[in-house]
Design a protein around this motif. Structure first.
Motif, PDB file in Angstrom:
ATOM      1  N   THR A  28       0.806  -1.224   0.000  1.00  0.00           N
ATOM      2  CA  THR A  28       0.000   0.000   0.000  1.00  0.00           C
ATOM      3  C   THR A  28       0.837   1.270   0.000  1.00  0.00           C
ATOM      4  OG1 THR A  28      -0.156   0.014   2.415  1.00  0.00           O
ATOM      5  CG2 THR A  28      -1.876  -1.168   1.208  1.00  0.00           C
ATOM      6  N   LYS A  29       2.164   1.135   0.106  1.00  0.00           N
ATOM      7  CA  LYS A  29       3.003   2.339   0.110  1.00  0.00           C
ATOM      8  C   LYS A  29       4.313   2.072  -0.598  1.00  0.00           C
ATOM      9  CE  LYS A  29       4.697   1.401   4.774  1.00  0.00           C
ATOM     10  NZ  LYS A  29       4.777   1.892   6.136  1.00  0.00           N
ATOM     11  N   ASP A  30       5.048   3.141  -0.879  1.00  0.00           N
ATOM     12  CA  ASP A  30       6.313   3.022  -1.600  1.00  0.00           C
ATOM     13  C   ASP A  30       7.274   2.078  -0.883  1.00  0.00           C
ATOM     14  OD1 ASP A  30       5.223   4.832  -3.319  1.00  0.00           O
ATOM     15  OD2 ASP A  30       6.691   6.417  -2.964  1.00  0.00           O
ATOM     16  N   GLY A  31       7.978   1.268  -1.685  1.00  0.00           N
ATOM     17  CA  GLY A  31       8.949   0.330  -1.135  1.00  0.00           C
ATOM     18  C   GLY A  31       9.105  -0.874  -2.043  1.00  0.00           C
ATOM     19  N   THR A  32       9.761  -1.909  -1.525  1.00  0.00           N
ATOM     20  CA  THR A  32      10.038  -3.123  -2.282  1.00  0.00           C
ATOM     21  C   THR A  32       9.109  -4.247  -1.837  1.00  0.00           C
ATOM     22  OG1 THR A  32      12.358  -2.490  -2.488  1.00  0.00           O
ATOM     23  CG2 THR A  32      11.834  -4.801  -2.849  1.00  0.00           C
TER      24      THR A  32
ATOM     25  N   THR B  15      11.909 -15.868  -7.236  1.00  0.00           N
ATOM     26  CA  THR B  15      11.664 -14.694  -6.410  1.00  0.00           C
ATOM     27  C   THR B  15      11.709 -13.481  -7.321  1.00  0.00           C
ATOM     28  OG1 THR B  15      12.696 -15.727  -4.496  1.00  0.00           O
ATOM     29  CG2 THR B  15      12.440 -13.335  -4.438  1.00  0.00           C
ATOM     30  N   PHE B  16      10.641 -12.700  -7.304  1.00  0.00           N
ATOM     31  CA  PHE B  16      10.561 -11.495  -8.115  1.00  0.00           C
ATOM     32  C   PHE B  16      10.579 -10.285  -7.194  1.00  0.00           C
ATOM     33  CE2 PHE B  16       7.987 -14.775 -10.240  1.00  0.00           C
ATOM     34  CZ  PHE B  16       8.680 -14.881 -11.441  1.00  0.00           C
ATOM     35  N   THR B  17      11.239  -9.232  -7.636  1.00  0.00           N
ATOM     36  CA  THR B  17      11.266  -7.986  -6.872  1.00  0.00           C
ATOM     37  C   THR B  17      10.437  -6.949  -7.609  1.00  0.00           C
ATOM     38  OG1 THR B  17      13.472  -8.500  -6.055  1.00  0.00           O
ATOM     39  CG2 THR B  17      12.755  -6.209  -5.885  1.00  0.00           C
ATOM     40  N   LEU B  18       9.482  -6.373  -6.897  1.00  0.00           N
ATOM     41  CA  LEU B  18       8.636  -5.321  -7.440  1.00  0.00           C
ATOM     42  C   LEU B  18       8.927  -4.051  -6.653  1.00  0.00           C
ATOM     43  CD1 LEU B  18       7.094  -8.161  -7.638  1.00  0.00           C
ATOM     44  CD2 LEU B  18       5.095  -6.806  -8.055  1.00  0.00           C
ATOM     45  N   GLU B  19       8.879  -2.927  -7.313  1.00  0.00           N
ATOM     46  CA  GLU B  19       9.120  -1.631  -6.664  1.00  0.00           C
ATOM     47  C   GLU B  19       7.882  -0.768  -6.754  1.00  0.00           C
ATOM     48  OE1 GLU B  19      11.633  -0.037  -5.019  1.00  0.00           O
ATOM     49  OE2 GLU B  19      12.753  -1.921  -5.007  1.00  0.00           O
ATOM     50  N   ILE B  20       7.526  -0.172  -5.642  1.00  0.00           N
ATOM     51  CA  ILE B  20       6.451   0.824  -5.640  1.00  0.00           C
ATOM     52  C   ILE B  20       7.099   2.173  -5.395  1.00  0.00           C
ATOM     53  CG2 ILE B  20       4.332   1.631  -4.560  1.00  0.00           C
ATOM     54  CD1 ILE B  20       3.770  -1.241  -3.729  1.00  0.00           C
ATOM     55  N   THR B  21       6.943   3.060  -6.365  1.00  0.00           N
ATOM     56  CA  THR B  21       7.525   4.402  -6.290  1.00  0.00           C
ATOM     57  C   THR B  21       6.477   5.404  -6.759  1.00  0.00           C
ATOM     58  OG1 THR B  21       9.692   3.470  -6.838  1.00  0.00           O
ATOM     59  CG2 THR B  21       9.456   5.851  -7.025  1.00  0.00           C
ATOM     60  N   ASP B  22       6.272   6.445  -5.976  1.00  0.00           N
ATOM     61  CA  ASP B  22       5.315   7.505  -6.314  1.00  0.00           C
ATOM     62  C   ASP B  22       3.937   6.947  -6.669  1.00  0.00           C
ATOM     63  OD1 ASP B  22       7.245   9.465  -5.886  1.00  0.00           O
ATOM     64  OD2 ASP B  22       7.959   9.344  -7.959  1.00  0.00           O
ATOM     65  N   GLY B  23       3.507   5.918  -5.939  1.00  0.00           N
ATOM     66  CA  GLY B  23       2.174   5.369  -6.134  1.00  0.00           C
ATOM     67  C   GLY B  23       2.008   4.492  -7.352  1.00  0.00           C
ATOM     68  N   LYS B  24       3.107   4.063  -7.977  1.00  0.00           N
ATOM     69  CA  LYS B  24       3.045   3.158  -9.123  1.00  0.00           C
ATOM     70  C   LYS B  24       3.949   1.963  -8.859  1.00  0.00           C
ATOM     71  CE  LYS B  24       1.821   6.667 -12.410  1.00  0.00           C
ATOM     72  NZ  LYS B  24       2.164   7.426 -13.575  1.00  0.00           N
ATOM     73  N   LEU B  25       3.524   0.808  -9.334  1.00  0.00           N
ATOM     74  CA  LEU B  25       4.291  -0.416  -9.165  1.00  0.00           C
ATOM     75  C   LEU B  25       5.048  -0.689 -10.454  1.00  0.00           C
ATOM     76  CD1 LEU B  25       3.337  -3.601  -7.397  1.00  0.00           C
ATOM     77  CD2 LEU B  25       3.918  -3.828  -9.787  1.00  0.00           C
ATOM     78  N   TYR B  26       6.317  -1.077 -10.314  1.00  0.00           N
ATOM     79  CA  TYR B  26       7.158  -1.356 -11.476  1.00  0.00           C
ATOM     80  C   TYR B  26       7.651  -2.797 -11.405  1.00  0.00           C
ATOM     81  CZ  TYR B  26       7.086   3.658 -12.111  1.00  0.00           C
ATOM     82  OH  TYR B  26       6.680   4.948 -12.293  1.00  0.00           O
ATOM     83  N   PHE B  27       7.510  -3.516 -12.541  1.00  0.00           N
ATOM     84  CA  PHE B  27       7.955  -4.902 -12.623  1.00  0.00           C
ATOM     85  C   PHE B  27       8.383  -5.187 -14.052  1.00  0.00           C
ATOM     86  CE2 PHE B  27       6.711  -9.425 -13.424  1.00  0.00           C
ATOM     87  CZ  PHE B  27       7.746  -9.997 -12.720  1.00  0.00           C
ATOM     88  N   GLU B  28       9.638  -5.600 -14.216  1.00  0.00           N
ATOM     89  CA  GLU B  28      10.213  -5.955 -15.509  1.00  0.00           C
ATOM     90  C   GLU B  28       9.948  -4.894 -16.578  1.00  0.00           C
ATOM     91  OE1 GLU B  28       9.030  -9.948 -16.562  1.00  0.00           O
ATOM     92  OE2 GLU B  28      10.492 -10.788 -15.155  1.00  0.00           O
ATOM     93  N   GLY B  29      10.133  -3.640 -16.221  1.00  0.00           N
ATOM     94  CA  GLY B  29       9.994  -2.544 -17.172  1.00  0.00           C
ATOM     95  C   GLY B  29       8.562  -2.083 -17.404  1.00  0.00           C
ATOM     96  N   TYR B  30       7.607  -2.712 -16.776  1.00  0.00           N
ATOM     97  CA  TYR B  30       6.205  -2.309 -16.956  1.00  0.00           C
ATOM     98  C   TYR B  30       5.739  -1.510 -15.757  1.00  0.00           C
ATOM     99  CZ  TYR B  30       5.933  -5.565 -20.844  1.00  0.00           C
ATOM    100  OH  TYR B  30       6.148  -6.209 -22.027  1.00  0.00           O
ATOM    101  N   GLU B  31       4.852  -0.575 -16.017  1.00  0.00           N
ATOM    102  CA  GLU B  31       4.285   0.274 -14.977  1.00  0.00           C
ATOM    103  C   GLU B  31       2.866  -0.187 -14.695  1.00  0.00           C
ATOM    104  OE1 GLU B  31       4.880   4.730 -14.954  1.00  0.00           O
ATOM    105  OE2 GLU B  31       2.772   4.588 -15.552  1.00  0.00           O
ATOM    106  N   TYR B  32       2.566  -0.359 -13.412  1.00  0.00           N
ATOM    107  CA  TYR B  32       1.240  -0.786 -12.969  1.00  0.00           C
ATOM    108  C   TYR B  32       0.621   0.323 -12.146  1.00  0.00           C
ATOM    109  CZ  TYR B  32       2.610  -5.541 -14.262  1.00  0.00           C
ATOM    110  OH  TYR B  32       3.011  -6.655 -14.943  1.00  0.00           O
ATOM    111  N   ILE B  33      -0.694   0.462 -12.278  1.00  0.00           N
ATOM    112  CA  ILE B  33      -1.412   1.448 -11.481  1.00  0.00           C
ATOM    113  C   ILE B  33      -2.353   0.721 -10.520  1.00  0.00           C
ATOM    114  CG2 ILE B  33      -1.247   3.355 -13.118  1.00  0.00           C
ATOM    115  CD1 ILE B  33      -4.011   2.589 -14.175  1.00  0.00           C
ATOM    116  N   LYS B  34      -2.636   1.360  -9.394  1.00  0.00           N
ATOM    117  CA  LYS B  34      -3.507   0.755  -8.375  1.00  0.00           C
ATOM    118  C   LYS B  34      -4.950   0.896  -8.797  1.00  0.00           C
ATOM    119  CE  LYS B  34      -2.407   1.455  -4.071  1.00  0.00           C
ATOM    120  NZ  LYS B  34      -2.309   1.998  -2.699  1.00  0.00           N
ATOM    121  N   LYS B  35      -5.687  -0.182  -8.650  1.00  0.00           N
ATOM    122  CA  LYS B  35      -7.122  -0.179  -8.965  1.00  0.00           C
ATOM    123  C   LYS B  35      -7.919  -0.152  -7.689  1.00  0.00           C
ATOM    124  CE  LYS B  35      -7.406  -0.330 -13.414  1.00  0.00           C
ATOM    125  NZ  LYS B  35      -8.253   0.369 -14.253  1.00  0.00           N
TER     126      LYS B  35
END
Length: 110
Positions: free
Chosen positions: A73-77, A90-110
């Motif tokens: 729910t907040k920025d971090g790994t 094991t996959f690492t996802l990053e949440i930065t500025d309210g967006k999730l990033y994984f393998e070069g793709y940007e995800y938005i929260k629904k």
């Protein structure tokens, strides 16, 4: 006295009928609720994070599941642990500025 006996019998029957209805097995095996859902702009890929620590993710047409650690729910790994095609990953996802990033793709929260 007979009237009282009839009323008592009817009341007893009603109580028994309601008691059996109240004993329904309502233990669901699927007692998880979604904490957050993230998806790509086109909705072709999605991550569903549940409060029991499990995750389901849809990448294009494939669906995978596993577990995760981190706060979705907040920025971090976020670390996702899953078995993909018979191998543990094991996959690492990053949440930065309210967006999730994984393998070069940007995800938005629904």
């Amino acid at each position: 006295m007979r009237k009282f006996a009839k009323i008592s019998a009817v009341l007893a029957a009603m109580v028994l009928a309601l008691a059996f209805v109240g004993c329904k097995d309502d233990d669901d095996d699927n007692d998880q609720s979604v904490v957050t859902t993230w998806c790509t702009e086109s909705n072709s890929s999605k991550f569903y994070f549940y409060d029991d620590g499990s995750v389901k993710f849809e990448l294009d047409v494939e669906t995978y599941s596993g577990s995760y650690s981190g706060d979705t729910t907040k920025d971090g790994t976020i670390k996702v642990f899953a078995t993909v095609e018979g191998s543990s990953h094991t996959f690492t996802l990053e949440i930065t500025d309210g967006k999730l990033y994984f393998e070069g793709y940007e995800y938005i929260k629904k």
